[in-house]
Write an enzyme that holds these catalytic residues in place. Sequence first.
Site, PDB file in Angstrom:
ATOM      1  N   LEU A 101       0.865  -1.102  -0.096  1.00 13.52           N
ATOM      2  CA  LEU A 101      -0.090  -0.025   0.096  1.00 13.52           C
ATOM      3  C   LEU A 101       0.844   1.263   0.030  1.00 13.52           C
ATOM      4  O   LEU A 101       1.931   1.297   0.896  1.00 13.52           O
ATOM      5  CB  LEU A 101      -0.891  -0.005   1.101  1.00 13.52           C
ATOM      6  N   ASP A 102       0.688   2.063  -0.961  1.00 12.20           N
ATOM      7  CA  ASP A 102       1.278   3.348  -1.063  1.00 12.20           C
ATOM      8  C   ASP A 102       2.866   3.361  -1.123  1.00 12.20           C
ATOM      9  O   ASP A 102       3.515   4.172  -0.895  1.00 12.20           O
ATOM     10  CB  ASP A 102       1.126   4.461   0.237  1.00 12.20           C
ATOM     11  N   ASP A 103       3.252   2.440  -1.806  1.00 17.14           N
ATOM     12  CA  ASP A 103       4.556   1.965  -1.750  1.00 17.14           C
ATOM     13  C   ASP A 103       5.190   2.012  -3.191  1.00 17.14           C
ATOM     14  O   ASP A 103       6.283   1.722  -3.457  1.00 17.14           O
ATOM     15  CB  ASP A 103       5.052   0.738  -1.114  1.00 17.14           C
TER      16      ASP A 103
END
Lengths: 283, 283, 283, 283
Positions: A226-228
């Site tokens: 996530l969000d990486d």
Amino acid sequence: MNTATLLISCPDRKGLSAAIANFLYTYNANIVHVDQHQDTTENLFLMRVEWDLTDFTLDMEAFTPAFAPIADRFQMEWKVALSSRRQRMAIFVSKYDHCLVDLLHRYRSGELPCEIPLIISNHPDCEPLARFYGIPFHVIPVSKDNKAEAEAQQKALLAEHGIDLIVLARYMQVLSHDFTADYPQRVINIHHSFLPAFDGAKPYHRAFARGVKLIGATSHYVTEVLDDGPIIEQDVIRISHREDVDSLIRKGRDLERIVLSRAVRWHLENRVLVYSNKTVIFS
Amino acid sequence: MNTATLLISCPDRKGLSAAIANFLYTYNANIVHVDQHQDTTENLFLMRVEWDLTDFTLDMEAFTPAFAPIADRFQMEWKVALSSRRQRMAIFVSKYDHCLVDLLHRYRSGELPCEIPLIISNHPDCEPLARFYGIPFHVIPVSKDNKAEAEAQQKALLAEHGIDLIVLARYMQVLSHDFTADYPQRVINIHHSFLPAFDGAKPYHRAFARGVKLIGATSHYVTEVLDDGPIIEQDVIRISHREDVDSLIRKGRDLERIVLSRAVRWHLENRVLVYSNKTVIFS
Amino acid sequence: MNTATLLISCPDRKGLSAAIANFLYTYNANIVHVDQHQDTTENLFLMRVEWDLTDFTLDMEAFTPAFAPIADRFQMEWKVALSSRRQRMAIFVSKYDHCLVDLLHRYRSGELPCEIPLIISNHPDCEPLARFYGIPFHVIPVSKDNKAEAEAQQKALLAEHGIDLIVLARYMQVLSHDFTADYPQRVINIHHSFLPAFDGAKPYHRAFARGVKLIGATSHYVTEVLDDGPIIEQDVIRISHREDVDSLIRKGRDLERIVLSRAVRWHLENRVLVYSNKTVIFS
Amino acid sequence: MNTATLLISCPDRKGLSAAIANFLYTYNANIVHVDQHQDTTENLFLMRVEWDLTDFTLDMEAFTPAFAPIADRFQMEWKVALSSRRQRMAIFVSKYDHCLVDLLHRYRSGELPCEIPLIISNHPDCEPLARFYGIPFHVIPVSKDNKAEAEAQQKALLAEHGIDLIVLARYMQVLSHDFTADYPQRVINIHHSFLPAFDGAKPYHRAFARGVKLIGATSHYVTEVLDDGPIIEQDVIRISHREDVDSLIRKGRDLERIVLSRAVRWHLENRVLVYSNKTVIFS
């Protein structure tokens, strides 16, 4: 202008530039844009070259076999894209409509070279907007219980419409790994913080609590974590102690719109290359 | 790393990239940076290529005759620069020392690849600073009456020290046309406004009077027309109604330092090409 | 101009503004700057008021007893500062000298209203610079083994010179909790990232590895938790894929200088109020 | 929250703050925002104060007579505005619709506290958009020959709908002096350059020709002199040599939208005070 764009990534070796330049010259390419980059730490060569097809003597149907020997010799990962073949983009949205409004307006004014065959939402709220722009709007509610089915429905629609790129325009559901694995480097998300700060939920509230002096937004390709994923674009705006969370959210919307639309345009113009979880933007 | 940098500007024609790439490949150049740009309205091709000399098989003494046929064929304006030959830079300054302090510190910390054989000033104020950095400081007072003689003295010093680049670090005298004509694209000035707004005298006072919401600074090559030369770099900072002229001047100093130092570094690294009174920055 | 500045923080209640305004009017204060802020979520009233002392009829020696009834009635935390009494600032530095150079130049050009009675370093490198500006320079080496003794020596020097504010200008040692507890909201650090992203070690390397599109710097008050104190100022600059870690470090130095110097100036001008681990900047 | 906002501008004198604070305290005002500014060169006092009306004991119908003695004593120019009375805003537009789209979306999402009773255009192009948002759209063609009549029609519509504020959202006609004189500080324009640079026609083309490194946009009140009225807001964005005029125009649209919408919102929230052809923004 009718152009072709070649994106190349490979180990850096002498003779690469000459080989590519000679190949294009052989077929009388009229080059309109070249940008290349060497990452010396990873010994990588990355290039984008775009040429006008008017005088090009090689039929683009025959491009792949003609270019293959060079690609093989230098172990290239590469792709070629034609401006005449517009990418097909699906937009996912929930209730917040500011990014959707922005993308649709840019689309209609010709800023985004794509087709938008459909919009998918877990809520009906944005339907009038979609209708105004003449784009089919599909409501697929998502809950804990029906997530797998919902994604199956979504996938079927994407397949049916031959979708190349998925844009999550403040879509408030996390896609499963199976889903995103099907569209590597082809799902773009907008996160409402300056990543890696405030990844995850409620970034504006956390930015407010931490007392930062600037807030940001980040567009990135979606990966398993996530969000990486690889960051495509970021921007920030100054805030002051006079502002509360609502003000941050309002200011942030302007960042989200702009940061997402830049990423989408660059992707559609084949300006983005990914390596080592980073992006090169050939602007 | 010991490198050579080639800067090229010429009419855009097919085969250019191939000709240059082949030439460099022939002599086994290990390219570390390439950037090129086509100005389609003026049909111009502009390029910067830098390569590691370690494996290069052409003696750089022989570069010019070897490259001449290509240069002639494509009507190139070009130059080649060696990183081993650091440019010789003179700084002109008056009483304000903030840009001088900044340049000297960057010079000593290795940010600016150059020699600084001398500083010239019309006032003695900055001499202690020059002495601290071990750089000869020449005071040449300038008045209406002695301007020609003063410039003759300055020119003699510049010639004696083989100066390549002159940086006007808030030097408060206007150089004569004769003077600047001797150093085309080799005199860099910092103007304390966002040009073309507020060219000429007292820009901060006029910015204050006009009520602008941002102030700026501009570094540019000096030409015959005051504040009209090719712009190398600009930047701005936000101001508010709370600020008076003194505050603008203070904030502006930070802009001036940064905008001037960027221009100087890019020039010294051979990243700047000038055409049509504009610059291309190969960053 | 000789001024007094009053900083107030208290629960927000009706009548506060009137009480303060009447008090100042009673003694004929000529107000030159007022700024106030209400945090509605925490029900806090925060104010800065600065007035010219020329016509002020209350002797400043008698200010505290005169103001006490109002302060008590409204449960104020407050302090009053006189421009005639310049704060005494100590700078801690290691080997990187860019922030030190910047602070000293600003100090000498009158941007920073303070005295600098001493500079403390764990290395001798910056001594010539300190000598150039005529400021005593104390070398106190710090290692794992002697940390407590070193801090004792530092504290003795700070006490001896009546230091009000400590500025860590890229000082590469972490101060002990005991040390910073002695100087609450009086130790300012510069961290070379956009906090809370990349707190801790090697932020530029980690920013490079994550592929961010902007890098930042953050000045903050030092508290018990590393890089977690109230943020005073932050700024960012855009980077591209063309840049390596060295380039980030170079660009970052410009941010560090500016972000640190703003924080120091605001603190010295009594423009900063801290609450809830945040700052209000009365600019 | 139901609030009143008082805007004051007058010669700076002792006792001003106390008089205002006491007045508000007398009627039990719960102040939610105060900002004031002294221009020391012009000896002016400027203030914005906003208070919650819940506990306010003075009927707002009686505000003017109650406040008049203070206003007279200090020679104030002042006005009071109630949040319950939303301003009535007309938008003028031509063919470019990006600012209109933006304003209408912000209006509907509640960012702009106003009513929009009508949109006036010299072309029919934007009518579908107006219809989508349910706002009456009036086409009044303008040519050299009919300008006076066209303005008469426009004025009649504005009068009929009780318009407080006119926003020129890329309206490509210059209003006559008579027209703007009727709406002093009540006509907001967006100019697509960083004023005072590139005032007048074709600013992006001229910015491109001059080779600037940043482009800007400026929102300002319209006065008799073209592009010379008080500036409300400005912003800029970086451009590179890679960009042509079309690219500047595209990037500029994002600036225009944001800079215009900020100005409109600040005006509607009574945050703008004008003096000496400048604005104070009480943000």
